[in-house]
Structure formats: C-alpha cells, structure tokens
Design a protein around this motif. Structure first.
Motif, PDB file in Angstrom:
ATOM      1  N   ALA A  65       0.859  -1.182   0.000  1.00 53.07           N
ATOM      2  CA  ALA A  65       0.000   0.000   0.000  1.00 53.07           C
ATOM      3  C   ALA A  65       0.894   1.230   0.000  1.00 53.07           C
ATOM      4  CB  ALA A  65      -0.926   0.001   1.219  1.00 53.07           C
ATOM      5  N   ALA A  66       0.289   2.374  -0.215  1.00 53.19           N
ATOM      6  CA  ALA A  66       0.996   3.648  -0.135  1.00 53.19           C
ATOM      7  C   ALA A  66       0.167   4.589   0.713  1.00 53.19           C
ATOM      8  CB  ALA A  66       1.220   4.230  -1.528  1.00 53.19           C
ATOM      9  N   ALA A  67       0.811   5.322   1.598  1.00 54.33           N
ATOM     10  CA  ALA A  67       0.125   6.230   2.512  1.00 54.33           C
ATOM     11  C   ALA A  67       0.250   7.666   2.013  1.00 54.33           C
ATOM     12  CB  ALA A  67       0.719   6.118   3.916  1.00 54.33           C
ATOM     13  N   HIS A  68      -0.867   8.371   1.975  1.00 55.27           N
ATOM     14  CA  HIS A  68      -0.838   9.794   1.621  1.00 55.27           C
ATOM     15  C   HIS A  68      -0.008  10.542   2.666  1.00 55.27           C
ATOM     16  CE1 HIS A  68      -2.223  13.915   0.850  1.00 55.27           C
ATOM     17  NE2 HIS A  68      -2.644  13.481  -0.322  1.00 55.27           N
ATOM     18  N   PRO A  69       0.808  11.511   2.256  1.00 53.26           N
ATOM     19  CA  PRO A  69       1.682  12.184   3.231  1.00 53.26           C
ATOM     20  C   PRO A  69       0.961  13.049   4.249  1.00 53.26           C
ATOM     21  CG  PRO A  69       1.840  13.235   1.075  1.00 53.26           C
ATOM     22  CD  PRO A  69       1.045  11.990   0.879  1.00 53.26           C
ATOM     23  N   ILE A  70      -0.294  13.400   3.978  1.00 57.71           N
ATOM     24  CA  ILE A  70      -1.018  14.307   4.881  1.00 57.71           C
ATOM     25  C   ILE A  70      -2.342  13.692   5.321  1.00 57.71           C
ATOM     26  CG2 ILE A  70      -2.036  16.606   5.147  1.00 57.71           C
ATOM     27  CD1 ILE A  70      -0.105  17.474   2.829  1.00 57.71           C
ATOM     28  N   LYS A  71      -3.183  13.355   4.373  1.00 60.49           N
ATOM     29  CA  LYS A  71      -4.529  12.854   4.669  1.00 60.49           C
ATOM     30  C   LYS A  71      -4.503  11.392   5.101  1.00 60.49           C
ATOM     31  CE  LYS A  71      -5.975  14.061   0.550  1.00 60.49           C
ATOM     32  NZ  LYS A  71      -6.881  14.279  -0.610  1.00 60.49           N
ATOM     33  N   ALA A  72      -5.509  10.991   5.874  1.00 63.23           N
ATOM     34  CA  ALA A  72      -5.647   9.596   6.280  1.00 63.23           C
ATOM     35  C   ALA A  72      -6.239   8.809   5.110  1.00 63.23           C
ATOM     36  CB  ALA A  72      -6.524   9.480   7.514  1.00 63.23           C
ATOM     37  N   GLN A  73      -5.414   8.649   4.125  1.00 61.73           N
ATOM     38  CA  GLN A  73      -5.837   8.051   2.862  1.00 61.73           C
ATOM     39  C   GLN A  73      -4.737   7.106   2.387  1.00 61.73           C
ATOM     40  OE1 GLN A  73      -6.034  10.194  -1.252  1.00 61.73           O
ATOM     41  NE2 GLN A  73      -7.976  10.631  -0.230  1.00 61.73           N
ATOM     42  N   ALA A  74      -5.125   5.970   1.867  1.00 66.81           N
ATOM     43  CA  ALA A  74      -4.145   4.998   1.395  1.00 66.81           C
ATOM     44  C   ALA A  74      -4.607   4.399   0.083  1.00 66.81           C
ATOM     45  CB  ALA A  74      -3.956   3.894   2.436  1.00 66.81           C
ATOM     46  N   VAL A  75      -3.638   3.964  -0.705  1.00 68.97           N
ATOM     47  CA  VAL A  75      -3.923   3.204  -1.917  1.00 68.97           C
ATOM     48  C   VAL A  75      -3.411   1.787  -1.670  1.00 68.97           C
ATOM     49  CG1 VAL A  75      -3.599   2.981  -4.397  1.00 68.97           C
ATOM     50  CG2 VAL A  75      -3.698   5.250  -3.356  1.00 68.97           C
ATOM     51  N   ALA A  76      -4.309   0.824  -1.759  1.00 74.51           N
ATOM     52  CA  ALA A  76      -3.956  -0.582  -1.540  1.00 74.51           C
ATOM     53  C   ALA A  76      -3.960  -1.309  -2.881  1.00 74.51           C
ATOM     54  CB  ALA A  76      -4.945  -1.243  -0.597  1.00 74.51           C
ATOM     55  N   PHE A  77      -2.914  -2.117  -3.092  1.00 71.76           N
ATOM     56  CA  PHE A  77      -2.742  -2.799  -4.366  1.00 71.76           C
ATOM     57  C   PHE A  77      -3.055  -4.281  -4.253  1.00 71.76           C
ATOM     58  CE2 PHE A  77      -0.159   0.943  -4.977  1.00 71.76           C
ATOM     59  CZ  PHE A  77      -0.379   1.264  -6.317  1.00 71.76           C
ATOM     60  N   ALA A  78      -3.569  -4.826  -5.358  1.00 74.82           N
ATOM     61  CA  ALA A  78      -3.751  -6.261  -5.459  1.00 74.82           C
ATOM     62  C   ALA A  78      -2.396  -6.940  -5.473  1.00 74.82           C
ATOM     63  CB  ALA A  78      -4.499  -6.601  -6.751  1.00 74.82           C
ATOM     64  N   ARG A  79      -2.410  -8.210  -5.077  1.00 78.88           N
ATOM     65  CA  ARG A  79      -1.203  -9.021  -5.203  1.00 78.88           C
ATOM     66  C   ARG A  79      -0.802  -9.017  -6.664  1.00 78.88           C
ATOM     67  NH1 ARG A  79       1.990 -12.924  -3.075  1.00 78.88           N
ATOM     68  NH2 ARG A  79       2.326 -14.855  -4.232  1.00 78.88           N
ATOM     69  N   ARG A  80       0.442  -8.735  -6.918  1.00 78.81           N
ATOM     70  CA  ARG A  80       0.879  -8.572  -8.307  1.00 78.81           C
ATOM     71  C   ARG A  80       1.012  -9.924  -9.011  1.00 78.81           C
ATOM     72  NH1 ARG A  80       5.427 -11.628  -9.440  1.00 78.81           N
ATOM     73  NH2 ARG A  80       6.564 -11.932  -7.516  1.00 78.81           N
ATOM     74  N   PRO A  81       0.832  -9.985 -10.354  1.00 78.32           N
ATOM     75  CA  PRO A  81       0.360  -8.863 -11.170  1.00 78.32           C
ATOM     76  C   PRO A  81      -1.152  -8.709 -11.020  1.00 78.32           C
ATOM     77  CG  PRO A  81       0.721 -10.773 -12.559  1.00 78.32           C
ATOM     78  CD  PRO A  81       1.142 -11.179 -11.166  1.00 78.32           C
ATOM     79  N   GLY A  82      -1.628  -7.481 -10.813  1.00 78.98           N
ATOM     80  CA  GLY A  82      -3.051  -7.242 -10.606  1.00 78.98           C
ATOM     81  C   GLY A  82      -3.514  -6.041 -11.407  1.00 78.98           C
ATOM     82  N   THR A  83      -4.806  -5.969 -11.609  1.00 76.98           N
ATOM     83  CA  THR A  83      -5.354  -4.864 -12.394  1.00 76.98           C
ATOM     84  C   THR A  83      -6.126  -3.873 -11.542  1.00 76.98           C
ATOM     85  OG1 THR A  83      -7.311  -6.190 -12.911  1.00 76.98           O
ATOM     86  CG2 THR A  83      -5.500  -6.236 -14.505  1.00 76.98           C
ATOM     87  N   ILE A  88      -8.522   4.335  -0.367  1.00 74.88           N
ATOM     88  CA  ILE A  88      -9.327   4.133   0.838  1.00 74.88           C
ATOM     89  C   ILE A  88      -9.251   5.354   1.749  1.00 74.88           C
ATOM     90  CG2 ILE A  88      -9.633   2.714   2.903  1.00 74.88           C
ATOM     91  CD1 ILE A  88      -8.255   0.445   1.393  1.00 74.88           C
ATOM     92  N   ASP A  89     -10.408   5.823   2.206  1.00 71.47           N
ATOM     93  CA  ASP A  89     -10.473   6.787   3.305  1.00 71.47           C
ATOM     94  C   ASP A  89     -10.347   5.973   4.591  1.00 71.47           C
ATOM     95  OD1 ASP A  89     -11.360   8.368   5.469  1.00 71.47           O
ATOM     96  OD2 ASP A  89     -12.596   9.598   4.162  1.00 71.47           O
TER      97      ASP A  89
END
Length: 361
Positions: A65-83, A88-89
């Motif tokens: 996943a990747a965490a937004h530097p300010i907001k409580a927001q993250a991007v979660a990725f599928a197990r690779r390779p994924g589409t 997420i808030d």
C-alpha cells in the motif's frame, strides 16, 4: 460580481479547512495487508507495538500500500500482477475510488505519492511490449494524467527520494503477461536495474548489476533520509548459487552488494522479501520468509551483523528502538540491539510488507 465573490469566499474557506490527517485514525505508524480468520483480506493500520488501530476490507489479497503524506488516505494494491488498486479513506473505511490499469497494462503492487500529495505514481507493465511504465494519477480526482517509461522491464517497488523531485524504481527485469499468470518469460535474458527519474520521467541515473548477477531481480527498496538507497533482490538462477540479496546505492556511484557468510546465505533460498533501514540509520536488514530468517547489516562498513530465526517473517520497518517486523503467523515484533521480541500476536496472516506512514529513516 456577487457570484465571483461567493466563489472566492468559498475557495478561501476550503483552503483553510482542516485536513483530517492520520491522527484522526489513531496516528498509525504502519499499514499492512493480512488474511483474517473469517476469510476476509484487510488493510490494517498498526501502531509501533503492533496494535491494530483500524482494519478495512479489501476485495482480494493485498500486496503493498501507499500512505498519503497528509490525509488519512491509502492506496492498496492487489497481489501482483493485478489490475486493481483501491483508494481508501482510512477514517470512514470507505473506498474513494477503484483505480483500473489501462488496457494492456497491469499493476505491480506498489506506488508512491508526491511529497505534496497531489500526484500518485504506480509501477506497471505494458505487457504487449514487455516495457515497464510509471502511471501518473491526479490525487484530487484520481484521474490518470499519463505515463512514462520506468527505464526497464518489470518495475516493482518505487520510492520517492528525500529531495521530493526524484523517484527511484526497482526494475526487476522479469517479463510477465496476464495470460501466463506469474510465469517468468525471459529468465535467460533478464537484466534488472535501479533507475532514478524526475517526476516528468527523465532518467537521472541508472545502474545495473554485474553480468554474472543478471538473474538477481531487484524487487524492494528502502530510502534513508540522506538519499542512500537499499535494495532487496530475489535470485532467479540455480539454487546451487547463493548470491547477495541486499545492495546499497547512492546516485552517481556504483552499487555495493552485501552478503552473509556462506553458511547463513545458503539457507535463504535466494529470496529477500522486504528491506528497511533502522531508525538510527546505522543498520539495514532484509527479511527472508523462505529461509525463516532476518539478516541485519552495518550500513557504514557493509558487514553482516547478525541473523534471527523467525518463522515466515516478511514485513519490515523502522521502529522507535531499531526495527519492527511482521510474520505470516500473525506476529508483530521488535528487533533491538541484541534480540528479536514478539510484542503482539494477532489472529491473522500478515502479508509481504509493512508500509511506514512517515517516509525516510
């Protein structure tokens, strides 16, 4: 004029509106994906002792996943390779948007926000040409702005450098195609590299491993505050060889490869899962889940320091007293100067990575 004044007043109010940042969800130190006993996959926020502060369902198994530097927001990725990747808030637990890889692309499980949080970058595969690309997304809408070449084949992990204007990309060198699943299609000719680009995609520096190590896929990255990059590798060659699985690199210089003594290195089965610098910047470590081991090294002189036997250990990050780790058996532990201690035993199976909310050791 009245409409314009109302618009400007609203714009000013919005600019001073408080941002609901990471303290709103308990101030987690890490993000981690896991499988829970009810069969659900979740993204969790953890504090430095392993307590779960929030847990949000994922549509399938997660990778990183990747965490937004300010907001409580993250991007979660599928197990690779994924589409898929989902935005997420983390306060409400709602999915803001589901990112879909463009036609002919798939994600590799990692991404990075810009320093100001306005752009998001994803590692991707153009599987028709086998070229690696970096997708660029606008964070306000998560609309895709474009893409640029990653500088190699099979880009996996990617990190923002401390200067805020450079991305470092682990081009693993392995060609894949969705029709072939996780089959590696080019092992005889693979050539991994470490590539540095500015945020427009211009290559600033690029280094390759020696020819004898061309099957040592560069997979995961750690970045120290002074710009030193650590990279973890996964050997795709004969298991009779036990090459280094850890490297250090500084832009403009040659990579420095680190290895444990043969007796210890041979137990790792050529596979490093995660990598992290310690909080004091003096150590770097890799986890080796296939070998049930964590290896630690001295950064200054590159010497092997010690090994710790830990079942299915993979997640790794900087903790307040050194390093912290997670395992597929649900353990969360701390690695101090002399020993590894389990501080929490959760009823879940932690996946590959422990993602720090705050960047740079």
């Amino acid at each position: 004029m009245t409409s314009r004044r109302i618009f400007l007043a609203g714009l000013a109010a919005a600019s001073f509106a408080p941002v609901r940042g990471w303290p709103s969800v308990g101030g987690p130190d890490f993000l981690a994906a896991a499988l829970f006993p009810d069969g659900t996959y979740r993204l969790s926020g953890l504090d430095s002792t392993g307590n779960i502060l929030f847990s949000i369902p994922l549509p399938a198994r997660g990778h990183a996943a990747a965490a937004h530097p300010i907001k409580a927001q993250a991007v979660a990725f599928a197990r690779r390779p994924g589409t898929f990747a989902i935005v997420i808030d983390c306060e409400s637990g709602t999915v803001i948007k589901r990112l879909k890889a463009p036609k002919g692309r798939h994600f590799y499980g990692h991404g990075a926000f810009s320093a100001d949080g306005t752009q998001f970058f994803t590692t991707e595969n153009n599987y028709e040409t086998a070229d690696g690309v970096v997708g660029v997304w606008d964070v306000a809408s998560f609309a895709r702005l474009g893409e640029f070449p990653s500088g190699g084949i099979g880009p996996h992990d990617m990190r923002l450098m401390p200067d805020g204007g450079t991305l470092v990309i682990a081009n693993g060198g392995i060609e894949t195609h969705p029709e072939s699943g996780r089959t590696k299609l080019n092992l005889p000719t693979m050539q991994p590299n470490l590539t540095y680009v500015d945020l427009s995609g211009s290559i600033l520096d690029q280094v390759e491993l020696p020819p004898a190590l061309h099957k040592n896929s560069i997979r995961h990255l750690a970045v120290r505050r002074d710009g030193l990059v650590g990279f973890a590798m996964q050997w795709q060659g004969s298991q009779t060889k036990h090459p280094p699985l850890l490297g250090l690199h500084r832009q403009g210089e040659k990579p420095h490869l680190l290895s444990a003594p043969d007796t210890g290195q041979s137990t790792l089965q050529g596979y490093a899962g995660s990598i992290a610098f310690s909080a004091d910047n003096q150590s770097i470590a890799i986890t080796c889940p296939r070998g049930n081991a964590l290896h630690r090294f001295n950064v200054t002189n590159g010497t092997f320091t010690d090994a710790f036997a830990l079942e299915d250990v993979c997640g790794l990050g900087a903790g307040s007293t050194g390093l912290v780790f997670t395992t597929g058996t649900g353990a969360f532990g701390t690695l101090n100067t002399t020993r590894a201690e389990i501080s929490a035993q959760l009823n879940c199976q932690w996946d590959n990575h422990l993602i720090p909310i705050r960047s740079f050791s």
